[in-house]
Design an enzyme around this catalytic site. Structure first.
Site, PDB file in Angstrom:
ATOM      1  N   ASP A  20       0.725  -1.165  -0.024  1.00  0.00           N
ATOM      2  CA  ASP A  20       0.200  -0.041  -0.046  1.00  0.00           C
ATOM      3  C   ASP A  20       0.861   1.301  -0.162  1.00  0.00           C
ATOM      4  O   ASP A  20       2.102   1.159   0.362  1.00  0.00           O
ATOM      5  CB  ASP A  20      -1.017   0.250   1.140  1.00  0.00           C
TER       6      ASP A  20
HETATM    7  N1  URA Z   1      -0.836  -5.983   3.764  1.00  0.00           N
HETATM    8  C1  URA Z   1      -1.586  -4.864   4.094  1.00  0.00           C
HETATM    9  O1  URA Z   1      -2.708  -4.406   4.514  1.00  0.00           O
HETATM   10  N2  URA Z   1      -0.915  -3.805   3.041  1.00  0.00           N
HETATM   11  C2  URA Z   1       0.291  -4.018   2.804  1.00  0.00           C
HETATM   12  O2  URA Z   1       0.865  -2.898   2.065  1.00  0.00           O
HETATM   13  C3  URA Z   1       0.748  -5.207   2.663  1.00  0.00           C
HETATM   14  C4  URA Z   1      -0.037  -6.340   3.489  1.00  0.00           C
END
Ligand code: URA
Length: 238
Positions: free
Chosen positions: A104
């Site tokens: 993310d």
């Molecule tokens: N899980 C999440 O919630 N976000 C990420 O970026 C990676 C794994």
């Protein structure tokens, strides 16, 4: 491989651009010095070449590790923040380098990038079940019951299929290290939410046996060494 093809394969431009670069005397190869004939055959093994004074070693594929900073997107077409690909030199991006599983925009830490489709598949396919370890800073303290829930499997709000951590340990009252093998969208955040807590910060710290190198500052990247590829269960072919 011919010199023009070699330069093109390493991301230095189109075939014509590479031919012009060579004809202009901007390229030298190993002990042979400047070569002006783009059709010259080059022995690939450990071929070293210099373009405009900068040395490169031929690499069949790109395998790199980046310490992803916050507020960067893992897409080639970012919507809100700059792309992680803007942190790499243009010749690597031109080779078609992709992120091995996306993080993310607010998640930081270990991001692998490659132009080798088989490598990307081996590390990101759910069938291969490669563990990805995250350090979670939670809003509230994390009791044993929440750790147990994560290891037993939690049902996510919008997905009936339970999600499980393969390991989960408390580092401090609000910090947890957990490993998952899946790559479902926002998986860790949704798992923590399913226990009634909330992720404040998320950092990926390991993939398989490979840890995020402590020498890499956020935004920095480097090539993976062959022993590091082995830790990832990969043997790169020449
Ligand atoms: N899980 C999440 O919630 N976000 C990420 O970026 C990676 C794994």
């Amino acid at each position: 491989m011919r010199l023009d093809q070699l330069l093109q394969s390493q991301g230095f431009g189109s075939r014509n651009e590479c031919r012009r670069m060579i004809e202009c005397g901007r390229v030298s190869v190993g002990d042979a010095g400047i070569i002006r004939d783009p059709d010259t055959e080059i022995v690939l093994e450990r071929a070293r070449f210099v373009i405009d004074g900068v040395e490169f070693i031929y690499q069949r594929h790109v395998y790199i590790v980046l310490n992803k900073p916050a507020d960067f997107e893992c897409s080639h077409r970012p919507e809100r923040y700059p792309s992680v690909f803007s942190l790499l030199p243009p010749d690597l991006v031109r080779r078609g380098v992709q992120a091995v599983g996306r993080l993310d925009s607010d998640t930081t830490g270990l991001l692998l990038l490659s132009d080798d489709g088989q490598f990307i598949h081996a590390l990101s396919s759910p069938k291969k079940a490669v563990p990805k370890c995250y350090e979670v800073i939670a809003r509230h303290s994390v009791p044993d019951t929440q750790l147990e829930q994560l290891e037993a499997g939690v049902v996510l709000r919008d997905d009936p299929q339970p999600a499980k951590a393969i390991s989960c340990e408390r580092v401090s009252e609000t910090i947890v290290r957990m490993s998952v093998t899946e790559g479902r969208y926002h998986l860790v955040k949704r798992m923590i939410a399913a226990t009634g807590n909330r992720v404040e910060q998320l950092r990926r710290v390991a993939i398989g046996g490979f840890q995020l190198p402590s020498s890499l500052a956020p935004g920095e990247w480097r090539w993976l060494e062959s022993d590091e590829l082995q830790l990832l269960g990969w043997k790169a072919s020449e």
